[in-house]
Write a protein that holds these residues in place. Sequence first.
Motif, PDB file in Angstrom:
ATOM      1  N   LYS A   1      -7.598  -1.309   4.667  1.00 31.14           N
ATOM      2  CA  LYS A   1      -7.055  -1.034   3.328  1.00 31.14           C
ATOM      3  C   LYS A   1      -6.743   0.451   3.187  1.00 31.14           C
ATOM      4  O   LYS A   1      -5.750   0.829   2.571  1.00 31.14           O
TER       5      LYS A   1
ATOM      6  N   PRO B   1       1.622   2.111   4.199  1.00 30.31           N
ATOM      7  CA  PRO B   1       1.771   0.699   3.854  1.00 30.31           C
ATOM      8  C   PRO B   1       2.803  -0.033   4.718  1.00 30.31           C
ATOM      9  O   PRO B   1       3.733   0.594   5.229  1.00 30.31           O
TER      10      PRO B   1
ATOM     11  N   SER C   1      -0.343  -7.253  -2.049  1.00 32.34           N
ATOM     12  CA  SER C   1      -1.772  -7.556  -2.092  1.00 32.34           C
ATOM     13  C   SER C   1      -2.338  -7.364  -3.505  1.00 32.34           C
ATOM     14  O   SER C   1      -1.768  -6.640  -4.319  1.00 32.34           O
TER      15      SER C   1
ATOM     16  N   PRO D   1      -4.621  -6.655   5.459  1.00 31.89           N
ATOM     17  CA  PRO D   1      -3.686  -5.768   6.152  1.00 31.89           C
ATOM     18  C   PRO D   1      -3.855  -5.775   7.677  1.00 31.89           C
ATOM     19  O   PRO D   1      -2.881  -5.537   8.398  1.00 31.89           O
TER      20      PRO D   1
ATOM     21  N   SER E   1      -3.591   1.018   4.821  1.00 28.80           N
ATOM     22  CA  SER E   1      -2.429   0.499   4.101  1.00 28.80           C
ATOM     23  C   SER E   1      -2.121   1.316   2.850  1.00 28.80           C
ATOM     24  O   SER E   1      -1.042   1.194   2.288  1.00 28.80           O
TER      25      SER E   1
END
Lengths: 146, 443
Positions: free
Chosen positions: B200, B207, B165, B143, B203
Motif C-alpha cells: 500500500k 500507483p 481501491s 496492490p 501504491s
Amino acid sequence: MAGGYYSIEQVFHIKAGDFASAGEASSQIKKTLKQLGIDSTLVRRVTIAAYEAEMNLIIHSIGGELKLKVTPQSIIVTAEDKGPGIPDIDLAMQEGYSTAPEIARELGFGAGMGLPNIKRNADRLNIQSKVGEGTLLEIYFDIKAR
Amino acid sequence: MKLKEYYHSVTLRKDKCRGCTNCIKRCPTEAIRVRDGKARIIAERCIDCGECIRVCPYHAKVAVTDPLSSIERFRYRIALPAPTLYGQFKNVDDIKVILTGLKKLGFDYVYEVARGADYVTAFVKEALKDPNRKRPIISSACPAIVRLIQVRFPELIDNIVNVDSPMEIAAQLARNEFCERYGVKSEEVGVFFITPCAAKMTSIRNPVGRKESSVDGAISIQEIYGPLYSQISNLKEEDVAQMASPFGVGWANSGGACLSLGIDSYLAVDGIQNVIRVLEEIEDEKLTDLEYFEGLACPGGCVGGPLTVENGFVAKNRIRKLSEKARGRPVSEDELREVAQKIQWRLDEKILPKPVMKLDDDIVEAMKKMETIESIYESLPGLDCGSCGSPSCRTLAEDIVRGYASEMDCVFKLREKVKQLAQEMIELSEKIPGGRKETEGQE
C-alpha cells in the motif's frame, strides 16, 4: 544459423494414466514461451492446446511424447503416441463426443472438448491416426511479426 | 520518471542481513539474490508483497513507511484506518473506540477505509452487470496482486476491475467532506493511511492505474500500535461516528470483498503462492464459469499483513465479531451516483505488462539464451540449495546467461574445479624437466 533459421525443441514423456503429473508439461511449455517473450495471448492459446493434448495422452493413449518446437516464425506442439489410435477422427473432433474411461470422468475430464478445444486455439492442425498403431497430432501456431 | 518507476517500500537493512537463503527461496517473482553475502532485491521484479519481510529471521527486510510524526507536516490531518486495524486490540468491542483513539493521537478527522470498501462494492456490482467484461473480473484491492499480474500474468490485465481501491476512494471522500465541512483548503490537509502492508505504501508513492495517489502518507500499524493502545486504554467516551457497514469491515478478511458482492460464483484466495496457482488456472481458461476473483497476497487476507501486530487468525475472529456490530448501511444507488461524480473512482491509467521474465527482446537471441540455460542447467547438481545466492539451479543458469552470476558460484561446480586443478597439479608435479634424467646418479 543458415538462412536465419533457428529452432529449439523440448520433449516431454507422458505416461498413460499419470494424473499426478497432469499439466506439468504444458505448464513448462507456458514458462518457456513466456521467457522467449512470445505475445501473451499466443502463449495462452498454445498452453491451452498443449494441456488438452497432454491430457489426451494421459487419458486415451498407452503413453507418448509431447514436443514443443519454436522457430522465430512458428510454434509447433506435437503429441505422438503408440496407440491405441482413433477409429473415427471426424467423430472425435465433434464437441461433446468422448470415449474417456470412468476414472478420467470421475476426475472431471472427458467432456469431449479436448480436440475441439485444440482446434479452436490452433492456427492449423494435422492429425493422423491408425488403430493399433497410434496417433500423431501436430498443432501449428504462427508467430506474427510485431 | 525513472526514479518513480522503481520505488519500493520493501528494502534491505544490510547490517542485519546474514546472506541466508530464506528470502530468495520464498520470493514469488524470484526477485532476490544473495551477492557478496547480502541479499539484493531486483527492483523491476519486486511486487512489494512483503513475503520476505515475513520470512526473514533476522528482520533484515523492512518496509519503509512514514513515522507518526510525519503528520505534523500538515495543518490538518485525516486518518484512514484500514479495517485490519480494528482486529489488533484486545477487549475492544466497538470500532468507535479505535476511531476516537486515532483522533486523540492528533488527527482532526477519521474516515474508515471500510466505508471506502462499501463504495467499491457498489461500483464493482455495477461492473458485474456488464456482460462484455472479461470474466472472471479480478479485484484490484490488493496492490501486490495487481503487480503480480503485471509481472507474471500480463494476459489477465484486462480482467482487473477498473474500480480503484477502498483506500483511494476513502481518501477522496474524506478530503472532500472535511474541506467542505470546515471550509479548509485541500492543500492544508494531509491524508494518512494506517497500513497493514508494504504494498500500500508503494501504491501511494507509485500507483498503478492512476496518475497520483490521493493519500499523502502511510503509517504502519506496528508504528501506531503503541501510542494508539495507550489512548484507547484511557478513553473516557467515544465521539467519532462509525460509518462502515458490516460488509465493509469484513474486507480485512479474505473473502470479505466477495461476500459483500452477494454473488454466487466467486473465488477468494489468500497467500501469494496460492493466488499464483489459481491465476495460472484462470490464465489457462480452466475456471470458465467464474464471475469474480479476489486474490490477496497475505495469509488470511489483509489481517495477515506483514506490518500488523496481532496474530492474523486472532485478528480475523475479532474483525468478524466487530463487523456484526458495525452500524453503516450499504451504499444506495442514489448515493453511488452522487459520489461517482465527485471523485475519481475509476482506474483511468492503462495498467501495463512488465514482462521481466523474458530473456531477450529478440526471439532468436532469447532462443539462444534458452538453449544455453538448458545446457548449463543440465550440468548443475539440481539440489536447489541456494548456496550460490540464486533461488534454484534453474535460476542460477538463467542468471549466468543474463550475466549476473558465474558457474563457479555453484559450490559443487567449484569443488569439481578444485578437484580437477588438484589432479592437474599432481600430474604436473610428477613431470621431470627435460634437462634432467629420470634417475639421477646412474650415469
